[in-house]
Design an enzyme around this catalytic site. Structure first.
Site, PDB file in Angstrom:
ATOM      1  N   THR A 110      37.876 -11.361  63.835  1.00 44.82           N
ATOM      2  CA  THR A 110      39.005 -12.237  63.503  1.00 44.82           C
ATOM      3  C   THR A 110      40.244 -11.658  64.170  1.00 44.82           C
ATOM      4  OG1 THR A 110      38.004 -12.719  61.366  1.00 44.82           O
ATOM      5  CG2 THR A 110      40.318 -13.289  61.639  1.00 44.82           C
TER       6      THR A 110
ATOM      7  N   LYS B 207      45.217  -8.482  56.926  1.00 41.50           N
ATOM      8  CA  LYS B 207      45.243  -8.588  58.395  1.00 41.50           C
ATOM      9  C   LYS B 207      45.202 -10.068  58.786  1.00 41.50           C
ATOM     10  CE  LYS B 207      41.571  -8.800  60.617  1.00 41.50           C
ATOM     11  NZ  LYS B 207      40.361  -8.915  61.416  1.00 41.50           N
TER      12      LYS B 207
ATOM     13  N   LYS C 230      39.762 -20.507  61.906  1.00 39.10           N
ATOM     14  CA  LYS C 230      39.547 -19.434  60.928  1.00 39.10           C
ATOM     15  C   LYS C 230      40.821 -19.235  60.097  1.00 39.10           C
ATOM     16  CE  LYS C 230      37.908 -15.573  59.036  1.00 39.10           C
ATOM     17  NZ  LYS C 230      36.778 -15.440  58.156  1.00 39.10           N
TER      18      LYS C 230
HETATM   19  N1  LIG Z   1      33.317  -8.433  55.971  1.00 39.71           N
HETATM   20  C1  LIG Z   1      33.451  -9.735  55.845  1.00 39.71           C
HETATM   21  O1  LIG Z   1      33.098 -10.334  54.811  1.00 39.71           O
HETATM   22  C2  LIG Z   1      34.017 -10.556  56.999  1.00 39.71           C
HETATM   23  C3  LIG Z   1      33.939 -11.942  56.926  1.00 39.71           C
HETATM   24  C4  LIG Z   1      34.449 -12.699  57.962  1.00 39.71           C
HETATM   25  C5  LIG Z   1      35.047 -12.078  59.059  1.00 39.71           C
HETATM   26  N2  LIG Z   1      35.132 -10.725  59.097  1.00 39.71           N
HETATM   27  C6  LIG Z   1      35.776 -10.101  60.283  1.00 39.71           C
HETATM   28  O2  LIG Z   1      34.755  -9.513  61.072  1.00 39.71           O
HETATM   29  C7  LIG Z   1      35.265  -8.324  61.703  1.00 39.71           C
HETATM   30  C8  LIG Z   1      34.391  -7.130  61.306  1.00 39.71           C
HETATM   31  O3  LIG Z   1      34.377  -7.013  59.879  1.00 39.71           O
HETATM   32  P1  LIG Z   1      33.399  -5.987  59.142  1.00 39.71           P
HETATM   33  O4  LIG Z   1      33.515  -6.292  57.693  1.00 39.71           O
HETATM   34  O5  LIG Z   1      32.073  -5.958  59.808  1.00 39.71           O
HETATM   35  O6  LIG Z   1      34.197  -4.613  59.432  1.00 39.71           O
HETATM   36  P2  LIG Z   1      33.623  -3.126  59.540  1.00 39.71           P
HETATM   37  O7  LIG Z   1      32.509  -2.910  58.586  1.00 39.71           O
HETATM   38  O8  LIG Z   1      34.808  -2.220  59.495  1.00 39.71           O
HETATM   39  O9  LIG Z   1      33.001  -3.121  61.014  1.00 39.71           O
HETATM   40  C9  LIG Z   1      33.726  -3.030  62.186  1.00 39.71           C
HETATM   41  C10 LIG Z   1      32.877  -2.204  63.110  1.00 39.71           C
HETATM   42  O10 LIG Z   1      33.442  -2.223  64.412  1.00 39.71           O
HETATM   43  C11 LIG Z   1      33.420  -0.907  64.920  1.00 39.71           C
HETATM   44  N3  LIG Z   1      34.489  -0.780  65.904  1.00 39.71           N
HETATM   45  C12 LIG Z   1      35.812  -0.879  65.708  1.00 39.71           C
HETATM   46  N4  LIG Z   1      36.453  -0.729  66.872  1.00 39.71           N
HETATM   47  C13 LIG Z   1      35.507  -0.515  67.801  1.00 39.71           C
HETATM   48  C14 LIG Z   1      35.545  -0.288  69.181  1.00 39.71           C
HETATM   49  N5  LIG Z   1      36.712  -0.239  69.848  1.00 39.71           N
HETATM   50  N6  LIG Z   1      34.371  -0.100  69.823  1.00 39.71           N
HETATM   51  C15 LIG Z   1      33.199  -0.170  69.155  1.00 39.71           C
HETATM   52  N7  LIG Z   1      33.098  -0.385  67.847  1.00 39.71           N
HETATM   53  C16 LIG Z   1      34.248  -0.563  67.179  1.00 39.71           C
HETATM   54  C17 LIG Z   1      33.633  -0.008  63.723  1.00 39.71           C
HETATM   55  O11 LIG Z   1      33.177   1.302  63.996  1.00 39.71           O
HETATM   56  P3  LIG Z   1      33.403   2.549  63.013  1.00 39.71           P
HETATM   57  O12 LIG Z   1      32.052   2.774  62.392  1.00 39.71           O
HETATM   58  O13 LIG Z   1      33.838   3.666  63.870  1.00 39.71           O
HETATM   59  O14 LIG Z   1      34.457   2.145  62.007  1.00 39.71           O
HETATM   60  C18 LIG Z   1      32.791  -0.730  62.658  1.00 39.71           C
HETATM   61  O15 LIG Z   1      31.443  -0.337  62.683  1.00 39.71           O
HETATM   62  C19 LIG Z   1      36.731  -8.195  61.257  1.00 39.71           C
HETATM   63  O16 LIG Z   1      37.562  -8.760  62.234  1.00 39.71           O
HETATM   64  C20 LIG Z   1      36.777  -9.002  59.963  1.00 39.71           C
HETATM   65  O17 LIG Z   1      38.073  -9.523  59.710  1.00 39.71           O
HETATM   66  C21 LIG Z   1      34.620  -9.938  58.091  1.00 39.71           C
END
Ligand SMILES: NC(=O)c1ccc[n+]([C@@H]2O[C@H](COP(=O)([O-])OP(=O)(O)OC[C@H]3O[C@@H](n4cnc5c(N)ncnc54)[C@H](OP(=O)(O)O)[C@@H]3O)[C@@H](O)[C@H]2O)c1
Length: 285
Positions: free
Chosen positions: A93, A236, A168
């Protein structure tokens, strides 16, 4: 297809798993390498030591990282390594501005970019039931949709680059006001001496029904918030929404107010709590 996947977090890990099960040749990368190793242990394929190594020769790069800067970083590092004509699909997002910027960057190098934020949360990613809102040109979208359909119940093209992110934002505007309404309803029911379970049974089949009511009322009544969509992520997203509204002149009175309420929840230590924790702010002593 040769698919590279970057960002194996709560959402990306199970999404990439669906692609492995669909038979794609997978190369994965995550900022902290342990997650990539764990993913390869569970699903096979290979983990690259860098984004560029994972993206090497891939026909599609899919990413699901944290925010604008993360997405920008991954795309710029991967771009030169991708196969000519490759499609980049971004599930992060982000702002619509960054989506347009990356689409232009991809086009300059003979690749295509589709912004494809998702709704449906961790459970949607695990069960392959996400809703995906896309922006990009039709040909790139068609190629992306054929692959990302592996973890979606609905995939829709909303327009050119950035249109997925704007959709979104609409989704998050709907949720912000609704969750505050639900919190006030529960808070009021308690003050009025009503039993929350009985109230749910009485009102959840009528016009007050919502996904949030069906899936969050019970846990809100129990004061359980250690799961779901984190307040930090919501802040965010609402930041992106309010920035876009400033640019397009939309009046988002309630959304701005709820964003401030989420800041108070963060100050209560609720950074990782589910978004339904707005009720905790009303019920704090
Ligand atoms: N969770 C939800 O319910 C949900 C629902 C809809 C949308 N989203 C969106 O989806 C996205 C991810 O959410 P999430 O819940 O999966 O977050 P998350 O668990 O924090 O996962 C993000 C992942 O991306 C990795 N990452 C960050 N920067 C990176 C980079 N430069 N290179 C490679 N890997 C990188 C992180 O690595 P590390 O292990 O080092 O932290 C982490 O594993 C966000 O934008 C969020 O707003 C989430």
């Amino acid at each position: 297809m040769k698919v590279a996947f970057a960002g194996l977090g709560v959402m990306g890990f199970p999404m990439a798993g669906h692609l492995a099960r669909a038979g794609h040749e997978m190369a994965v990368f995550n900022r902290s390498p342990q997650k990539a190793e764990r993913w390869v242990g569970a699903h096979g394929g290979r983990a690259g030591p860098s984004v560029a190594a994972a993206a090497d020769g891939a026909q599609m790069l899919i990413l699901c990282v944290g925010n604008d800067d993360d997405a920008r970083g991954v795309v710029s590092q991967a771009l030169p390594a991708l196969a000519p004509g490759a499609v980049i699909v971004d599930h992060t997002t982000t702002s619509a501005r960054v989506a347009r910027e990356m689409a232009a960057l991809a086009a300059e190098s003979g690749r295509a970019f589709v912004d494809a934020p998702v709704s449906g949360g961790q459970a949607g990613a695990e069960n392959g039931q996400l809703t995906i809102m896309c922006g990009g040109d039709q040909a790139a979208y068609d190629r992306a949709a054929a692959v990302i359909g592996a973890y979606a119940k609905a995939v829709r093209r909303m327009g050119e680059a950035g249109a997925g992110q704007l959709t979104k934002m609409v989704n998050q505007i709907c949720i912000a006001g609704l969750v505050q309404g639900l919190s006030e309803a529960l808070h009021f029911a308690r003050r009025a001496g009503l039993d929350p379970d009985e109230v749910y049974e009485a009102v959840s089949k009528g016009a007050a029904q919502s996904w949030q009511m069906d899936n969050r009322w019970k846990t809100m009544a129990e004061g359980r918030f250690d799961f779901g969509f984190a307040v930090d992520w919501m802040r965010k997203d609402l930041g992106l929404v309010l920035e876009e509204a400033q640019a397009n002149g939309a009046r988002l009175d309630v959304t701005a107010l709820v964003d401030g309420f989420y800041a108070e929840v963060q100050a209560m230590g609720g950074n990782r709590w589910d978004t339904s924790s707005l009720v905790a702010r009303l019920e704090r002593p």
